[in-house]
Design a protein around this motif. Structure first.
Motif, PDB file in Angstrom:
ATOM      1  N   ASN A   1     -35.966 -27.718   6.586  1.00  0.00           N
ATOM      2  CA  ASN A   1     -37.328 -27.040   6.249  1.00  0.00           C
ATOM      3  C   ASN A   1     -37.393 -26.769   4.860  1.00  0.00           C
ATOM      4  O   ASN A   1     -37.245 -25.810   4.423  1.00  0.00           O
ATOM      5  N   THR A   2     -37.859 -27.851   3.835  1.00  0.00           N
ATOM      6  CA  THR A   2     -37.931 -27.628   2.410  1.00  0.00           C
ATOM      7  C   THR A   2     -39.035 -27.056   1.931  1.00  0.00           C
ATOM      8  O   THR A   2     -39.274 -26.887   0.881  1.00  0.00           O
ATOM      9  N   TRP A   3     -39.631 -26.296   2.849  1.00  0.00           N
ATOM     10  CA  TRP A   3     -40.825 -25.474   2.298  1.00  0.00           C
ATOM     11  C   TRP A   3     -40.387 -23.861   2.380  1.00  0.00           C
ATOM     12  O   TRP A   3     -41.177 -22.886   2.110  1.00  0.00           O
ATOM     13  N   GLN A   4     -38.897 -23.859   2.530  1.00  0.00           N
ATOM     14  CA  GLN A   4     -38.442 -22.388   2.552  1.00  0.00           C
ATOM     15  C   GLN A   4     -37.042 -22.504   1.707  1.00  0.00           C
ATOM     16  O   GLN A   4     -36.600 -23.621   1.508  1.00  0.00           O
ATOM     17  N   MET A   5     -36.755 -21.319   1.302  1.00  0.00           N
ATOM     18  CA  MET A   5     -35.423 -21.176   0.296  1.00  0.00           C
ATOM     19  C   MET A   5     -34.733 -20.096   0.981  1.00  0.00           C
ATOM     20  O   MET A   5     -35.348 -18.949   1.665  1.00  0.00           O
ATOM     21  N   GLN A   6     -33.358 -20.028   1.051  1.00  0.00           N
ATOM     22  CA  GLN A   6     -32.560 -18.896   1.670  1.00  0.00           C
ATOM     23  C   GLN A   6     -31.857 -18.309   0.546  1.00  0.00           C
ATOM     24  O   GLN A   6     -31.234 -19.014  -0.357  1.00  0.00           O
ATOM     25  N   THR A   7     -31.865 -17.128   0.518  1.00  0.00           N
ATOM     26  CA  THR A   7     -31.162 -16.184  -0.572  1.00  0.00           C
ATOM     27  C   THR A   7     -29.773 -15.653   0.337  1.00  0.00           C
ATOM     28  O   THR A   7     -30.078 -15.507   1.584  1.00  0.00           O
ATOM     29  N   ASN A   8     -28.934 -15.400  -0.647  1.00  0.00           N
ATOM     30  CA  ASN A   8     -27.907 -14.532   0.087  1.00  0.00           C
ATOM     31  C   ASN A   8     -26.926 -14.200  -0.905  1.00  0.00           C
ATOM     32  O   ASN A   8     -26.970 -14.610  -2.195  1.00  0.00           O
ATOM     33  N   TYR A   9     -25.934 -13.322  -0.748  1.00  0.00           N
ATOM     34  CA  TYR A   9     -24.982 -13.015  -1.825  1.00  0.00           C
ATOM     35  C   TYR A   9     -23.722 -12.512  -1.265  1.00  0.00           C
ATOM     36  O   TYR A   9     -23.804 -11.957   0.274  1.00  0.00           O
ATOM     37  N   PHE A  10     -22.511 -12.435  -1.726  1.00  0.00           N
ATOM     38  CA  PHE A  10     -21.312 -12.230  -1.080  1.00  0.00           C
ATOM     39  C   PHE A  10     -20.476 -11.182  -2.076  1.00  0.00           C
ATOM     40  O   PHE A  10     -20.700 -11.390  -3.351  1.00  0.00           O
ATOM     41  N   THR A  11     -20.079 -10.273  -1.582  1.00  0.00           N
ATOM     42  CA  THR A  11     -19.413  -9.140  -2.227  1.00  0.00           C
ATOM     43  C   THR A  11     -17.697  -9.024  -1.868  1.00  0.00           C
ATOM     44  O   THR A  11     -17.723  -8.637  -0.354  1.00  0.00           O
ATOM     45  N   ASN A  12     -16.870  -9.376  -2.260  1.00  0.00           N
ATOM     46  CA  ASN A  12     -15.257  -9.147  -1.952  1.00  0.00           C
ATOM     47  C   ASN A  12     -15.319  -9.952  -0.588  1.00  0.00           C
ATOM     48  O   ASN A  12     -14.656  -9.584   0.535  1.00  0.00           O
ATOM     49  N   GLY A  13     -16.007 -11.020  -0.533  1.00  0.00           N
ATOM     50  CA  GLY A  13     -15.910 -12.000   0.880  1.00  0.00           C
ATOM     51  C   GLY A  13     -16.909 -11.742   1.940  1.00  0.00           C
ATOM     52  O   GLY A  13     -16.904 -12.112   2.805  1.00  0.00           O
ATOM     53  N   THR A  14     -17.595 -10.316   1.730  1.00  0.00           N
ATOM     54  CA  THR A  14     -18.673 -10.165   2.753  1.00  0.00           C
ATOM     55  C   THR A  14     -20.106 -10.436   2.470  1.00  0.00           C
ATOM     56  O   THR A  14     -20.553 -10.269   1.476  1.00  0.00           O
ATOM     57  N   GLY A  15     -20.537 -11.185   3.332  1.00  0.00           N
ATOM     58  CA  GLY A  15     -22.209 -11.796   3.002  1.00  0.00           C
ATOM     59  C   GLY A  15     -22.908 -11.067   4.131  1.00  0.00           C
ATOM     60  O   GLY A  15     -22.814 -10.020   4.272  1.00  0.00           O
ATOM     61  N   GLY A  16     -23.575 -11.924   4.729  1.00  0.00           N
ATOM     62  CA  GLY A  16     -24.477 -11.621   5.884  1.00  0.00           C
ATOM     63  C   GLY A  16     -25.691 -10.896   5.175  1.00  0.00           C
ATOM     64  O   GLY A  16     -26.598  -9.996   5.823  1.00  0.00           O
ATOM     65  N   HIS A  17     -26.257 -11.158   3.773  1.00  0.00           N
ATOM     66  CA  HIS A  17     -27.283 -10.789   3.472  1.00  0.00           C
ATOM     67  C   HIS A  17     -28.549 -11.873   3.209  1.00  0.00           C
ATOM     68  O   HIS A  17     -29.400 -11.582   2.193  1.00  0.00           O
ATOM     69  N   GLU A  18     -28.574 -12.639   4.154  1.00  0.00           N
ATOM     70  CA  GLU A  18     -29.609 -13.727   4.066  1.00  0.00           C
ATOM     71  C   GLU A  18     -30.879 -13.330   4.035  1.00  0.00           C
ATOM     72  O   GLU A  18     -31.297 -12.040   4.775  1.00  0.00           O
ATOM     73  N   ALA A  19     -31.796 -13.916   3.264  1.00  0.00           N
ATOM     74  CA  ALA A  19     -33.242 -13.655   3.408  1.00  0.00           C
ATOM     75  C   ALA A  19     -33.988 -15.025   3.334  1.00  0.00           C
ATOM     76  O   ALA A  19     -33.582 -16.037   2.686  1.00  0.00           O
ATOM     77  N   VAL A  20     -35.113 -15.450   3.947  1.00  0.00           N
ATOM     78  CA  VAL A  20     -35.721 -16.847   4.043  1.00  0.00           C
ATOM     79  C   VAL A  20     -37.024 -16.475   3.368  1.00  0.00           C
ATOM     80  O   VAL A  20     -37.880 -15.441   3.777  1.00  0.00           O
ATOM     81  N   ILE A  21     -37.239 -17.059   2.330  1.00  0.00           N
ATOM     82  CA  ILE A  21     -38.409 -16.931   1.620  1.00  0.00           C
ATOM     83  C   ILE A  21     -39.239 -18.413   1.725  1.00  0.00           C
ATOM     84  O   ILE A  21     -39.010 -19.571   1.643  1.00  0.00           O
ATOM     85  N   ASN A  22     -40.683 -18.029   2.095  1.00  0.00           N
ATOM     86  CA  ASN A  22     -41.629 -19.115   2.183  1.00  0.00           C
ATOM     87  C   ASN A  22     -42.025 -19.536   1.115  1.00  0.00           C
ATOM     88  O   ASN A  22     -42.663 -18.654   0.210  1.00  0.00           O
ATOM     89  N   LEU A  23     -41.981 -20.467   0.598  1.00  0.00           N
ATOM     90  CA  LEU A  23     -42.163 -21.275  -0.701  1.00  0.00           C
ATOM     91  C   LEU A  23     -43.671 -21.607  -1.013  1.00  0.00           C
ATOM     92  O   LEU A  23     -44.148 -21.505  -2.033  1.00  0.00           O
TER      93      LEU A  23
END
Length: 270
Positions: free
Chosen positions: A167-189
């Motif tokens: 689905n290239t109408w969306q972008m996913q953001t995320n970040y990791f700190t010390n190997g811990t992620g799980g901060h995804e967000a999906v943005i409608n472009l």
């Protein structure tokens, strides 16, 4: 993934999804344990970054600034190995090709080959910008991100812009700190990221990360969902097909070469 430029181990998807960047993990991890590199995130000030502000229009390959991944695979959910000849420059554009060219040996005999481009130096707080056109197709990820990890003598920190080909109408953001992620967000472009070039930016400061699309802020993280990264990181781009992660990326079925292209990259040091 990076400074020693090897990656054969993948973090489980439960820690999140970008796990691509673990080159040289086994020896680097041993060094990390030996020297206590996995310090608690957020309690250590960022180390001095080597790299300063720059703009690269991708008229040609600048080996002093960039490296082409070659002859290895991230393993796990990455169903391709990296080949330097799958990174190209033409007409002021950087391209990353994904196809079924063999990638034997260090590529873990993956059935596909693709391209990954990353800076030689690490960069700290600032604005990271790219003008890119993603590849479309189920099972694909086109990316622009920052990364560091054990191969740089640091814990795993990362900040992501990912366009999922399903689905290239969306972008996913995320970040990791010390190997811990799980901060995804999906943005409608509001547009198809595979149909043309658009500007994507990460603004990383002490205390927040903001994401922008075509100059408009679309997301912010302030640490309320988990400590933010602080360590200098490499600037990276790659294109890859997933395997075993159909619930996230959708199934990948090869129908011919796919390409993600990048018009320019800019870093402004804060």
């Amino acid at each position: 993934m990076r400074s020693t430029m090897r990656s054969t181990t993948t973090q489980p998807r439960s820690t999140a999804r970008s796990r691509r960047r673990l080159l040289g993990l086994a020896p680097a991890l041993a060094l990390g344990l030996l020297f206590g590199l996995s310090a608690t995130p957020g309690l250590t000030p960022p180390a001095a970054a080597v790299g300063g502000s720059f703009t690269d229009n991708f008229d040609s390959h600048n080996g002093g600034r960039w490296n082409k991944a070659d002859g290895w695979s991230n393993g796990g959910m990455f169903n391709a190995g990296w080949r330097a000849d799958h990174v190209w420059h033409s007409g002021g554009v950087l391209g990353l090709n994904l196809n079924n060219t063999p990638c034997p040996g260090g590529c873990s005999n993956k059935p596909y080959a693709s391209g990954e481009y990353r800076t030689n130096e690490l960069y700290s707080y600032g604005r990271y910008e790219v003008r890119m056109k993603a590849a479309s197709g189920s099972g694909l990820v086109s990316s622009f991100f920052t990364y560091t990890g054990p191969s740089d003598g640091q814990p795993w920190d990362e900040i992501d812009v990912e366009i999922l080909g399903k689905n290239t109408w969306q972008m996913q953001t995320n970040y990791f700190t010390n190997g811990t992620g799980g901060h995804e967000a999906v943005i409608n472009l509001g547009f198809d990221a595979a149909a043309g070039y658009h500007n994507y930016a990460i603004e990383w400061r002490n205390g927040n990360i903001k994401w922008f699309v075509d100059g408009r802020q679309v997301h912010e993280e302030n640490g309320s969902r988990g400590a933010l990264p602080t360590r200098p990181q490499r600037i990276m781009m790659n294109l890859w097909p997933g395997t075993g992660v159909d619930g996230w990326l959708g199934p990948f079925n090869y129908t011919g070469q796919k390409t993600a292209t990048y018009d320019w990259v800019r870093y402004t040091q804060y």
